[in-house]
Design a protein around this motif. Structure first.
Motif, PDB file in Angstrom:
ATOM      1  N   UNK B 135      46.305  29.544  25.482  1.00 34.24           N
ATOM      2  CA  UNK B 135      46.023  30.988  26.003  1.00 34.24           C
ATOM      3  C   UNK B 135      46.557  31.301  26.919  1.00 34.24           C
ATOM      4  N   UNK B 136      47.385  32.492  27.670  1.00 34.27           N
ATOM      5  CA  UNK B 136      48.200  32.751  28.820  1.00 34.27           C
ATOM      6  C   UNK B 136      46.772  33.059  29.637  1.00 34.27           C
ATOM      7  N   UNK B 137      47.302  32.424  30.426  1.00 32.26           N
ATOM      8  CA  UNK B 137      46.151  33.067  31.673  1.00 32.26           C
ATOM      9  C   UNK B 137      46.831  33.715  32.436  1.00 32.26           C
ATOM     10  N   UNK B 138      45.589  34.896  32.948  1.00 26.79           N
ATOM     11  CA  UNK B 138      46.515  36.151  33.388  1.00 26.79           C
ATOM     12  C   UNK B 138      45.136  36.546  34.698  1.00 26.79           C
ATOM     13  N   UNK B 139      45.618  37.065  36.021  1.00 28.33           N
ATOM     14  CA  UNK B 139      44.795  36.848  37.175  1.00 28.33           C
ATOM     15  C   UNK B 139      43.937  38.544  36.955  1.00 28.33           C
ATOM     16  N   UNK B 140      45.100  39.086  36.989  1.00 29.11           N
ATOM     17  CA  UNK B 140      45.250  40.579  36.648  1.00 29.11           C
ATOM     18  C   UNK B 140      44.865  41.246  35.650  1.00 29.11           C
ATOM     19  N   UNK B 141      44.310  42.160  34.781  1.00 26.60           N
ATOM     20  CA  UNK B 141      43.349  42.896  33.728  1.00 26.60           C
ATOM     21  C   UNK B 141      43.041  44.517  33.620  1.00 26.60           C
ATOM     22  N   UNK B 142      43.802  45.276  33.017  1.00 27.74           N
ATOM     23  CA  UNK B 142      44.073  46.310  32.376  1.00 27.74           C
ATOM     24  C   UNK B 142      42.745  46.291  31.029  1.00 27.74           C
ATOM     25  N   UNK B 143      41.422  47.283  31.741  1.00 28.96           N
ATOM     26  CA  UNK B 143      40.291  47.280  30.536  1.00 28.96           C
ATOM     27  C   UNK B 143      39.885  48.723  30.998  1.00 28.96           C
ATOM     28  N   UNK B 148      36.005  45.238  33.310  1.00 29.40           N
ATOM     29  CA  UNK B 148      37.334  44.390  33.982  1.00 29.40           C
ATOM     30  C   UNK B 148      36.044  43.052  35.011  1.00 29.40           C
ATOM     31  N   UNK B 149      36.799  42.026  35.185  1.00 32.16           N
ATOM     32  CA  UNK B 149      36.029  40.734  35.511  1.00 32.16           C
ATOM     33  C   UNK B 149      37.227  40.680  36.949  1.00 32.16           C
TER      34      UNK B 149
END
Lengths: 321, 149
Positions: B135-143, B148-149
């Motif tokens: 699984x790709x680890x991403x720090x920034x997430x759109x939700x 959003x965490x």
């Protein structure tokens, strides 16, 4: 804010990302700055200042704040009410959005939103006259005059966070790149040689992503500005008196939209645009939504449907890993 | 002939042959030969037309019926023969062209996941399973706002 000289970064200069993450607008506020290593401290200071400005704007525009400018406007019985520059600018954007979406996004549906939250099956007509206007102040002061029926209420949920994120991004113009995360609605500027990787949260599984967008400076061009926003019905959702409702109001039924789209994520030229079109896609459903987004010219979109399928605009693949 | 004028009108209708009169000898002198077409005189000068029915159509009908009956008999005799051959041969006979229609064939595919050290059965198709990408680890997430965490 004092004007500062821009932070220059060569095409092959190693940029570092610094971030200031805090709370605003009832959720997460992240200010990310791409800068050269020697300017990290200044970048962090500017990030904190930008976050403070966002919180100040949110206090003006939030209907949840009892003394915000927006709440006072909604409470004011006069047909013509003067407002300050921040609220005037936000309402101006809301009016523009209403025109561009053919009324699909309507910032004057506070009564309907409150009725949905209360679980009311029917919404009493607020006013036959739903038109409103924003005029310049005669005294030349910044701001404007809102003219509307006194019963008409404004709600900037669904259009406000992206607009605020874009505004905050402009505060960081001196840096090669920056990203403002307004509780999931993102304004992005990418530098040459830099890239931002952004996941699309899967609402069904905490920590999982439906997709990962890569905003690459080499592809987007130096100083390329984007917006990435997500709207949906699976979070702000409630059940009242046996009726399931959510916060996205269909302007034609004036009730929570009946839609097969659980979540829509849109990549566009600004966070405000992305937020607007994401909301539209949820309101009209998957089939009409894909067509609408295609005609709107957004850069990409991913829709999660109620049956578990994920559909995307074909050109979205250019931006996915 | 006595020289009387007579004429014969030949028609397609069958003509009932005259029955011989009381003076058959006198009538027979002027009776035409069997099979001949021509006027026949009756006592008193009356003219009648005599013709035998054409036997050919009836012969053809009888022949066709006979052929059809024979064909049906042959089919009835030959029909079960192929099935009997298959049964005698234990079902390994070459497929005939006249296979009964049992409807669409349902293909059943059995998939087995091989464990380390196991080998695939003969004749099976081995499909290598690629190791799933991490699984790709991403720090920034759109939700959606609020999660959003």
């Amino acid at each position: 804010m004092i004007a500062m000289p821009p932070v220059e970064a060569g095409a092959d200069a190693g940029l570092v990302h610094v971030a200031e993450v805090s709370v605003a607008m009832g959720g997460r506020l992240g200010i990310h700055v791409a800068t050269t290593p020697e300017h990290t401290n200044a970048a962090l200071d500017d990030a904190r200042r930008a976050a403070d400005r966002v919180r100040a704007w949110a206090r003006i525009l939030s209907r949840h704040e009892p003394e915000s400018r927006l709440t006072r406007l909604n409470r004011d019985p006069r047909p013509a009410v003067p407002v300050g520059p921040t609220l005037a600018a936000a309402l101006d954007w809301g009016r523009d959005v209403g025109r561009r979406t053919g009324g699909l996004v309507d910032v004057a549906m506070l009564a309907e939103r409150l009725a949905a939250e209360a679980g009311q099956a029917e919404v009493a007509p607020v006013s036959r006259d739903r038109t409103w206007s924003l005029r310049s102040r005669a005294d030349g002061r910044p701001g404007g005059i809102v003219v509307r029926h006194r019963a008409l209420g404004f709600d900037l949920d669904g259009v406000g966070k992206g607009w605020l994120a874009d505004r905050a991004l402009r505060l960081l113009d001196r840096y090669p790149g920056a990203l403002v995360d307004g509780d999931g609605d993102l304004a992005i500027r990418v530098a040459t040689g830099d890239r931002w990787e952004i996941g699309v949260a899967d609402p069904r599984a905490a920590g999982d992503c439906l997709a990962v967008f890569v905003i690459d400076g080499a592809r987007a061009g130096a100083g390329g500005v984007f917006g990435l926003a997500t709207s949906g019905t699976s979070v702000h959702r409630w059940e009242r008196a046996g009726t399931v409702g959510h916060h996205l109001i269909d302007p034609w039924t004036r009730r929570p939209a009946q839609t097969d789209v659980v979540q829509a994520t849109v990549l566009a030229g600004s966070a405000a645009e992305a937020e607007t079109w994401a909301k539209c896609a949820v309101l009209v459903g998957a089939a009409a939504g894909i067509d609408l987004l295609d005609r709107a010219g957004v850069a990409g979109a991913v829709l999660l449907m109620a049956d578990g399928r994920a559909v995307a605009l074909p050109r979205t693949t250019e931006w996915l890993t | 002939m006595s020289g009387r004028d007579y004429s014969v009108a030949q028609t397609g209708a069958s003509v009932t042959p005259d029955t011989p009169g009381p003076d058959a000898s006198a009538a027979s002198a002027s009776r035409p030969r069997p099979g001949a077409r021509g006027p026949a005189t009756r006592p008193g000068g009356a003219i009648s037309v005599r013709s035998k029915p054409n036997p050919l159509p009836m012969r053809l009908a009888i022949g066709a019926g006979g052929i059809a009956a024979l064909s049906a008999l042959l089919v009835a005799i030959a029909g079960p023969t192929a099935a009997r051959v298959d049964a005698v041969a234990g079902g390994n006979a070459a497929p005939t062209t006249d296979t009964p229609d049992f409807g669409p064939v349902r293909m059943i595919v059995r998939t087995v996941v091989l464990q380390p050290g196991q080998s695939a059965p003969d004749g099976s198709l081995v499909v290598p399973v690629a190791t799933p990408a991490p699984k790709r680890q991403v720090r920034i997430v759109t939700c959606q706002s609020g999660i959003c965490k």
